[in-house]
Design a protein around this motif. Structure first.
Motif, short mmCIF file in Angstrom:
data_model
loop_
_atom_site.label_atom_id
_atom_site.label_comp_id
_atom_site.label_asym_id
_atom_site.label_seq_id
_atom_site.Cartn_x
_atom_site.Cartn_y
_atom_site.Cartn_z
N UNK A 30 0.84 -1.20 0.00
CA UNK A 30 0.00 0.00 0.00
C UNK A 30 0.88 1.25 0.00
N UNK A 31 1.97 1.23 0.75
CA UNK A 31 2.87 2.38 0.78
C UNK A 31 3.50 2.64 -0.58
N UNK A 32 3.80 1.59 -1.32
CA UNK A 32 4.34 1.76 -2.68
C UNK A 32 3.32 2.48 -3.55
N UNK A 33 2.05 2.07 -3.47
CA UNK A 33 1.00 2.73 -4.25
C UNK A 33 0.85 4.19 -3.84
N UNK A 34 0.89 4.47 -2.54
CA UNK A 34 0.71 5.84 -2.07
C UNK A 34 1.88 6.73 -2.50
N UNK A 35 3.09 6.21 -2.44
CA UNK A 35 4.24 7.00 -2.89
C UNK A 35 4.13 7.30 -4.38
N UNK A 36 3.65 6.33 -5.17
CA UNK A 36 3.45 6.59 -6.59
C UNK A 36 2.36 7.65 -6.80
N UNK A 37 1.30 7.61 -5.98
CA UNK A 37 0.27 8.64 -6.07
C UNK A 37 0.86 10.02 -5.75
N UNK A 39 3.96 10.93 -6.22
CA UNK A 39 4.79 11.32 -7.37
C UNK A 39 3.92 11.86 -8.50
N UNK A 40 2.78 11.22 -8.73
CA UNK A 40 1.85 11.72 -9.75
C UNK A 40 1.34 13.11 -9.37
N UNK A 41 1.00 13.30 -8.09
CA UNK A 41 0.54 14.62 -7.65
C UNK A 41 1.62 15.68 -7.85
N UNK A 42 2.84 15.33 -7.54
CA UNK A 42 3.95 16.26 -7.73
C UNK A 42 4.11 16.62 -9.21
N UNK A 43 4.04 15.61 -10.07
CA UNK A 43 4.13 15.88 -11.51
C UNK A 43 2.97 16.74 -12.00
N UNK A 44 1.78 16.49 -11.47
CA UNK A 44 0.62 17.27 -11.89
C UNK A 44 0.73 18.72 -11.42
N UNK A 45 1.15 18.92 -10.19
CA UNK A 45 1.25 20.28 -9.66
C UNK A 45 2.36 21.08 -10.34
N UNK A 46 3.36 20.40 -10.90
CA UNK A 46 4.43 21.11 -11.60
C UNK A 46 4.20 21.12 -13.12
N UNK A 47 3.00 20.75 -13.55
CA UNK A 47 2.60 20.76 -14.97
C UNK A 47 3.43 19.83 -15.84
#
Length: 146
Positions: A30-37, A39-47
């Motif tokens: 579950x922690x692996x999935x959350x860390x990937x989420x 990372x996706x949020x970070x990529x989204x917030x930085x366009x």
């Protein structure tokens, strides 16, 4: 080399708690999935990723995370770990509510309005599962060396 085999064999004979071991492994997943989420949020917030791709990827990650948490609850129930089960029930109930209402899916047209909440919620889940990981690990080691 061979001394690790002796350590593992002694641990298995000493009464290793397989429920807690399973919870550690499931929580790690579950922690692996959350860390990937995150990372996706970070990529989204930085366009670096657009809203459609972000929502498509996040919507693929959320159900496996919820189902894995439900499987962990079943493991705790079967193992008789009542206090740990009670600690996990509120988040699992919220996940079940989201799954039942089908509101866990992120909408690319509305993501900019809720991205702050999504980020805070994912960070909260990261903290919760990190704490639970260490609680399971502590209990496993405590029971092993008791």
């Amino acid at each position: 080399g061979w001394c690790w085999c002796v350590v593992v064999a002694c641990a298995l004979m000493a009464g290793l708690d397989y429920t807690l071991l399973g919870c550690i492994l499931v929580t790690g997943g579950i922690l692996v999935l959350i860390v990937y989420e995150l990372l996706l949020l970070s990529d989204f917030e930085s366009d670096d990723i657009n809203s459609i791709d972000f929502c498509r990827k996040m919507n693929k990650l959320i159900p496996p995370e919820h189902y894995t948490h439900f499987a962990q609850l079943a493991l705790l129930l079967l193992g008789g770990k009542w206090i740990l089960l009670l600690i996990n029930i509120p988040l699992a109930a919220y996940h079940a509510h989201l799954m039942h209402k089908k509101t866990y899916r992120l909408d690319p047209t509305k993501i900019f309005q809720v991205v702050g909440f999504v980020g805070n919620f994912v960070l909260g889940k990261l903290v919760f599962f990190m704490l639970m990981f260490f609680v399971y690990l502590f209990l496993l080691l405590f029971n092993l060396f008791e």
